[in-house]
Design a protein around this motif. Sequence first.
Motif, PDB file in Angstrom:
ATOM      1  N   LEU A  35       0.816  -1.218   0.000  1.00 35.39           N
ATOM      2  CA  LEU A  35       0.000   0.000   0.000  1.00 35.39           C
ATOM      3  C   LEU A  35       0.847   1.265   0.000  1.00 35.39           C
ATOM      4  CD1 LEU A  35      -2.625  -1.046   2.696  1.00 35.39           C
ATOM      5  CD2 LEU A  35      -2.952  -1.017   0.212  1.00 35.39           C
ATOM      6  N   SER A  36       0.399   2.251  -0.752  1.00 38.35           N
ATOM      7  CA  SER A  36       0.973   3.592  -0.749  1.00 38.35           C
ATOM      8  C   SER A  36      -0.106   4.575  -0.297  1.00 38.35           C
ATOM      9  CB  SER A  36       1.446   3.973  -2.149  1.00 38.35           C
ATOM     10  OG  SER A  36       0.328   4.097  -3.027  1.00 38.35           O
ATOM     11  N   LEU A  37       0.294   5.817  -0.058  1.00 36.22           N
ATOM     12  CA  LEU A  37      -0.681   6.834   0.338  1.00 36.22           C
ATOM     13  C   LEU A  37      -1.731   7.032  -0.757  1.00 36.22           C
ATOM     14  CD1 LEU A  37      -1.717   9.001   2.247  1.00 36.22           C
ATOM     15  CD2 LEU A  37      -0.002  10.586   1.309  1.00 36.22           C
ATOM     16  N   ASP A  38      -1.318   7.054  -2.018  1.00 33.77           N
ATOM     17  CA  ASP A  38      -2.272   7.227  -3.108  1.00 33.77           C
ATOM     18  C   ASP A  38      -3.264   6.069  -3.159  1.00 33.77           C
ATOM     19  OD1 ASP A  38      -1.216   9.646  -3.879  1.00 33.77           O
ATOM     20  OD2 ASP A  38       0.011   8.820  -5.501  1.00 33.77           O
ATOM     21  N   MET A  39      -2.796   4.867  -2.851  1.00 32.83           N
ATOM     22  CA  MET A  39      -3.694   3.706  -2.848  1.00 32.83           C
ATOM     23  C   MET A  39      -4.726   3.823  -1.739  1.00 32.83           C
ATOM     24  SD  MET A  39      -0.955   0.672  -3.646  1.00 32.83           S
ATOM     25  CE  MET A  39      -2.129  -0.690  -3.644  1.00 32.83           C
ATOM     26  N   GLY A  73       2.273  -2.246   4.085  1.00 30.90           N
ATOM     27  CA  GLY A  73       2.606  -0.918   3.602  1.00 30.90           C
ATOM     28  C   GLY A  73       3.934  -0.921   2.871  1.00 30.90           C
ATOM     29  N   ASP A  74       4.220   0.144   2.186  1.00 34.34           N
ATOM     30  CA  ASP A  74       5.463   0.282   1.431  1.00 34.34           C
ATOM     31  C   ASP A  74       6.605   0.576   2.407  1.00 34.34           C
ATOM     32  OD1 ASP A  74       7.561   0.932  -0.257  1.00 34.34           O
ATOM     33  OD2 ASP A  74       6.274   1.975  -1.685  1.00 34.34           O
ATOM     34  N   ILE A  75       7.256  -0.492   2.859  1.00 40.79           N
ATOM     35  CA  ILE A  75       8.262  -0.393   3.918  1.00 40.79           C
ATOM     36  C   ILE A  75       9.451   0.462   3.501  1.00 40.79           C
ATOM     37  CG2 ILE A  75       9.882  -1.709   5.330  1.00 40.79           C
ATOM     38  CD1 ILE A  75       7.023  -2.008   6.199  1.00 40.79           C
ATOM     39  N   PHE A  92       1.176   8.837   5.633  1.00 41.69           N
ATOM     40  CA  PHE A  92       0.628   7.568   5.172  1.00 41.69           C
ATOM     41  C   PHE A  92      -0.070   6.822   6.306  1.00 41.69           C
ATOM     42  CE2 PHE A  92       1.238   2.953   5.062  1.00 41.69           C
ATOM     43  CZ  PHE A  92       0.421   2.641   3.990  1.00 41.69           C
ATOM     44  N   LEU A  93       0.586   6.721   7.455  1.00 42.21           N
ATOM     45  CA  LEU A  93       0.003   5.975   8.566  1.00 42.21           C
ATOM     46  C   LEU A  93      -1.294   6.614   9.052  1.00 42.21           C
ATOM     47  CD1 LEU A  93       3.265   5.153  10.535  1.00 42.21           C
ATOM     48  CD2 LEU A  93       1.882   3.562   9.201  1.00 42.21           C
ATOM     49  N   THR A 305       4.038   5.255  16.715  1.00 39.85           N
ATOM     50  CA  THR A 305       4.836   5.416  15.498  1.00 39.85           C
ATOM     51  C   THR A 305       5.710   6.667  15.557  1.00 39.85           C
ATOM     52  OG1 THR A 305       3.119   6.661  14.282  1.00 39.85           O
ATOM     53  CG2 THR A 305       3.100   4.249  14.099  1.00 39.85           C
ATOM     54  N   ALA A 306       5.316   7.647  16.361  1.00 37.74           N
ATOM     55  CA  ALA A 306       6.137   8.859  16.488  1.00 37.74           C
ATOM     56  C   ALA A 306       7.461   8.548  17.174  1.00 37.74           C
ATOM     57  CB  ALA A 306       5.373   9.932  17.272  1.00 37.74           C
TER      58      ALA A 306
END
Length: 357
Positions: A35-39, A73-75, A92-93, A305-306
Amino acid sequence: MRYLSAEMTGEDVLTGRQGSLGLILLNRPRVLNSLSLDMVKAIEEALDRFEKDPEIASVLMTGEGERGLCAGGDIRTFYESGKAGDGRASDFLRAEYRMNARIASYSKPYVVFMEGITMGGGVGVSSHGSHRIVTDTTKLAMPETGIGFFPDIGATWLLAKAPGELGTLMGLTGETIGAADAIEACFADWFVPASALADLAEKLTILLPGTTPKDVSLLVDAAATPPPKGEFADNRTLIDRCFGFDTVEEIEAALASETDPFAARVRAAMMAKSPTSLKVTLALLRAARKSSDLKICLEREFAATAQIVHTPDFYEGIRAAIIDKDRNPKWSPPSLDAIGADIVEPFFRPHPQPLFG
């Protein structure tokens, strides 16, 4: 994989409709539909469109290619964004986690064929859905502790809700499981042989608008069969006995005291993972067990995640798995006893920009 002849539009996500069925097809097979942000944005747009369309009775999510629904996700983008400090990973997240919550609360039946590799973000677009179908090819996992990360996409909620300690085992070891164990752990609902999926998809296209989740369930019931035997049912007593502790050290000691080869295997899998990730993951799972809903867990994961982008193991794990591919990460700190509250507690600081605030 495409099961219907409908015309579809898009690039990395194809969307369309056939009859009363809205179609979403992840279309990056060369990278296992990562997955990417656009997806994520394209999926959200499709969900919006189908939800507002009175002629759409249900939605079907599938993945293009023979290898799987989605590997996550796109690691590589995470790695590059964390190094650059440009915020792309966070963007993205944020979008992905909000999409996960959207899928979980979607107003129409959301059917997903969890074929082949269904991991990380692939679990996020499937196991939050209302009608989750595994097949003879399903390979499901939350493997994040192996790359210095932790189970996210709302997985702490799913893992904490799994019967007994099945979720604890899955979250800590990152072990890949098949169809029977995915159903046993409540990550899926039905087993449908791959050879029967096309017929099931065709039948979904003729459901009447206003179809209820129960109507879809009855349709899937007719196509479902018992899955091939898994491992969880036979090892459930051992799993609950060994993974019921609240420290990784106690879990490791319990596994080490067992003579069963299954215990030895899962112990080896767990101890190969990032020690920091193991401790953070267990703390997140125990916090999720006390949480009242998915959004609380997503909010907690997003906050964590931060901190992860400031953790050496995050970069080392991705280097070893994706960049150099030597599969030999050097974790820092290298052992469980070197990781105290000073390392774990920062992962639980509230995010300055909450997901749902």
